[in-house]
Design an enzyme around this catalytic site. Structure first.
Site, mmCIF file in Angstrom:
data_model
loop_
_atom_site.group_PDB
_atom_site.id
_atom_site.type_symbol
_atom_site.label_atom_id
_atom_site.label_comp_id
_atom_site.label_asym_id
_atom_site.label_seq_id
_atom_site.Cartn_x
_atom_site.Cartn_y
_atom_site.Cartn_z
ATOM 1 C CG ASN A 6 -0.048 0.754 2.677
ATOM 2 O OD1 ASN A 6 0.666 0.116 2.834
ATOM 3 N ND2 ASN A 6 -0.932 0.132 3.693
ATOM 4 C CG ASP B 218 -5.187 -2.036 3.792
ATOM 5 O OD1 ASP B 218 -3.715 -0.892 3.848
ATOM 6 O OD2 ASP B 218 -4.789 -2.610 4.409
ATOM 7 C CB ILE B 219 -2.686 -6.798 3.454
ATOM 8 C CG1 ILE B 219 -2.255 -6.217 5.135
ATOM 9 C CG2 ILE B 219 -1.130 -7.094 2.593
ATOM 10 C CD1 ILE B 219 -0.916 -6.942 6.147
ATOM 11 C CB ALA C 114 2.333 -6.323 3.898
ATOM 12 C CB SER D 56 8.287 -11.022 15.119
ATOM 13 O OG SER D 56 9.160 -10.202 16.741
ATOM 14 C CE1 TYR E 180 5.896 -6.354 14.565
ATOM 15 C CE2 TYR E 180 7.100 -6.739 16.453
ATOM 16 C CZ TYR E 180 6.639 -6.672 14.864
ATOM 17 O OH TYR E 180 7.461 -7.213 13.567
ATOM 18 C CE LYS F 216 4.738 -8.939 12.196
ATOM 19 N NZ LYS F 216 4.701 -9.244 11.225
ATOM 20 N NE ARG G 295 12.814 2.358 21.432
ATOM 21 C CZ ARG G 295 13.120 2.180 20.265
ATOM 22 N NH1 ARG G 295 12.273 3.157 19.642
ATOM 23 N NH2 ARG G 295 13.739 1.621 19.609
ATOM 24 N N GLY H 42 7.716 -1.660 26.830
ATOM 25 C CA GLY H 42 7.707 -2.773 26.387
ATOM 26 C C GLY H 42 8.591 -3.415 25.233
HETATM 27 N N1 LIG Z 1 13.171 -6.029 10.439
HETATM 28 C C1 LIG Z 1 12.924 -6.714 10.714
HETATM 29 O O1 LIG Z 1 14.108 -6.331 11.836
HETATM 30 C C2 LIG Z 1 11.990 -7.344 10.954
HETATM 31 C C3 LIG Z 1 12.238 -7.943 12.257
HETATM 32 C C4 LIG Z 1 11.307 -9.672 13.397
HETATM 33 C C5 LIG Z 1 9.957 -8.918 12.057
HETATM 34 N N2 LIG Z 1 9.720 -8.511 10.924
HETATM 35 C C6 LIG Z 1 8.732 -8.026 9.953
HETATM 36 O O2 LIG Z 1 8.796 -8.328 8.411
HETATM 37 C C7 LIG Z 1 7.843 -8.106 7.419
HETATM 38 C C8 LIG Z 1 8.349 -7.028 7.126
HETATM 39 O O3 LIG Z 1 9.588 -5.928 7.454
HETATM 40 P P1 LIG Z 1 10.954 -4.827 7.030
HETATM 41 O O4 LIG Z 1 11.357 -4.582 7.701
HETATM 42 O O5 LIG Z 1 10.914 -5.301 5.315
HETATM 43 O O6 LIG Z 1 9.078 -3.640 6.969
HETATM 44 P P2 LIG Z 1 9.580 -2.695 5.906
HETATM 45 O O7 LIG Z 1 8.587 -1.402 6.782
HETATM 46 O O8 LIG Z 1 10.144 -2.415 5.647
HETATM 47 O O9 LIG Z 1 8.135 -3.011 5.117
HETATM 48 C C9 LIG Z 1 6.694 -3.386 5.377
HETATM 49 C C10 LIG Z 1 6.112 -3.321 3.701
HETATM 50 O O10 LIG Z 1 4.765 -3.405 3.440
HETATM 51 C C11 LIG Z 1 4.211 -2.229 3.593
HETATM 52 N N3 LIG Z 1 2.870 -1.950 4.482
HETATM 53 C C12 LIG Z 1 2.744 -1.851 5.317
HETATM 54 N N4 LIG Z 1 1.210 -1.873 6.068
HETATM 55 C C13 LIG Z 1 0.072 -2.764 4.611
HETATM 56 C C14 LIG Z 1 -0.706 -3.302 4.509
HETATM 57 N N5 LIG Z 1 -1.711 -2.491 5.155
HETATM 58 N N6 LIG Z 1 -1.648 -3.147 3.336
HETATM 59 C C15 LIG Z 1 -0.109 -3.076 2.315
HETATM 60 N N7 LIG Z 1 1.040 -2.979 2.948
HETATM 61 C C16 LIG Z 1 1.534 -2.589 3.891
HETATM 62 C C17 LIG Z 1 4.597 -1.129 3.680
HETATM 63 O O11 LIG Z 1 4.277 0.148 2.383
HETATM 64 C C18 LIG Z 1 6.414 -1.548 3.593
HETATM 65 O O12 LIG Z 1 6.811 -2.040 2.097
HETATM 66 C C19 LIG Z 1 6.955 -7.361 9.218
HETATM 67 O O13 LIG Z 1 5.703 -8.383 8.641
HETATM 68 C C20 LIG Z 1 7.778 -7.346 10.222
HETATM 69 O O14 LIG Z 1 6.815 -7.453 10.914
HETATM 70 C C21 LIG Z 1 10.794 -7.380 10.566
#
Ligand SMILES: NC(=O)c1ccc[n+]([C@@H]2O[C@H](COP(=O)([O-])OP(=O)(O)OC[C@H]3O[C@@H](n4cnc5c(N)ncnc54)[C@H](O)[C@@H]3O)[C@@H](O)[C@H]2O)c1
Length: 331
Positions: free
Chosen positions: A33, A71-72, A92, A135, A158, A162, A286, A288
């Protein structure tokens, strides 16, 4: 292979797409999105065609990658997007503890209902495998190392959302036979992460802006930092491994690093790259967030045949090189 990557314009999504294209033989549909990721972020790793939801049924021609902006939570879009896909990588959603504390409701809608929406679409669309980005936050307060057999007790909304996603993945495997695989990512860092609020990205942003590195609390809180290429390798293996439907895996490095130690490594890497005179200062802790966190990755090693290969020092140097080339503060 035909892939659907939700959140494919984000940090992990763009890196996954880059790896898939390098491997070759894949076609990838992205649903995003653009709330965080941008078209420019996707364009940095590939050329792509933007398609409208109604034309999805006919597929797309030319480029290996297509983007549909949506959007998802959109159920019709989810149904259309999974058509003909073999693997869904569901990235997402809300991605952090702090936004979930600010707005637990929106965190729930995105992470719980958004995931349920794609699970439901995937099982109806006969998707072969569904990879869920979970996560370490699901487990919450416990004595590390965290492993898959611990009873989860999330300490943030969060972590709770998850964990609910993991629960639905389990239910969809056992009720409907959809091969779900939940990957609990550690603290991921690497190229493409300059928009993230994670500690590595914050440190490099601040250093390159000439500001002091800021440690929340005393810096003795620990995390398990995993380099993006190692994480992507785990996703690729989870998409292909046999007999892992319904399973959960810790995907990290099995190394505990305090934020203080991380700051030292970051300063060393910055110095090597000629960025000198870095000040480190402390700010209020911080809420949480767990105190200690690192993962036992034995299960991923044995069942996925996966091993993280990048040392923290090497990964930080690669990340800094990328930041130096690409980072500019967002408006
Ligand atoms: N980066 C980390 O360290 C980490 C650690 C644990 C889990 N995760 C999980 O991995 C996944 C990806 O993380 P990331 O670091 O790439 O995050 P990011 O924010 O860079 O990417 C997430 C993408 O999802 C899109 N998005 C968000 N909400 C949306 C919605 N409702 N509909 C459609 N698109 C949507 C955003 O525009 C973004 O491009 C997430 O689910 C996050 O919780 C990441």
């Amino acid at each position: 292979m035909e892939w659907l990557v939700t959140g494919g314009c984000g940090f992990i999504g763009t890196n996954l797409i880059r790896h898939l294209l390098r491997e070759g033989g894949h076609r990838i549909l992205v649903v995003d999105n653009l709330s965080v990721g941008r078209r420019e972020d996707l364009a940095r790793v590939c050329s792509f065609r933007e398609v409208a939801p109604p034309s999805l049924g006919r597929g797309w021609k030319g480029e290996a990658v297509a983007l549909v902006v949506g959007d998802i939570a959109d159920r019709e879009l989810a149904r259309a997007a999974v058509q003909g896909r073999e693997v869904v990588v569901h990235l997402a959603g809300n991605t952090g503890v702090q936004p979930s504390l600010a707005d637990p409701w929106s965190d729930c809608i995105n992470n719980v209902l958004g995931t349920l929406n794609y699970l439901e679409a995937a099982r109806r669309g006969k998707v072969r495998r569904f990879i869920y980005a979970s996560s370490g936050a699901t487990v919450g307060r416990c004595s590390p190392p965290v492993h898959e057999k611990l009873c989860p007790a999330p300490v943030s909304p969060y972590g709770a959302s998850k964990l609910a996603g993991e629960a639905y993945c389990s239910a969809y495997f056992h009720s409907f036979g959809l091969e779900t695989v939940c990957l609990r990512f550690g603290n991921v860092y690497g190229p493409g992460s300059s928009h993230k609020s994670s500690v590595v990205a914050r440190f490099f942003r601040r250093a390159l802006e000439g500001r002091p590195l800021e440690i929340f609390g005393d810096g003795n809180q620990s995390r398990d930092f995993i380099y993006i290429d190692d994480l992507i390798e785990a996703i690729l293996r989870a998409a292909k491994a046999k007999g892992v439907g319904g399973e959960v895996f810790q995907i990290a490095t099995h190394r505990e690093t305090t934020v203080r130690e991380l700051a030292r490594e970051v300063v060393a890497v910055l110095r090597e790259a000629g960025v000198d005179r870095i000040e480190v200062r402390h700010a209020a802790p911080r809420p949480g967030e767990v105190r200690r966190n690192f993962s036992d990755i034995t299960k991923a090693r044995t069942r996925l045949g996966w091993e993280p290969r990048t040392s923290l020092r090497d990964g930080l140097a690669l990340t800094l090189a990328w930041f130096q080339e690409h980072y500019s503060p967002r408006r």
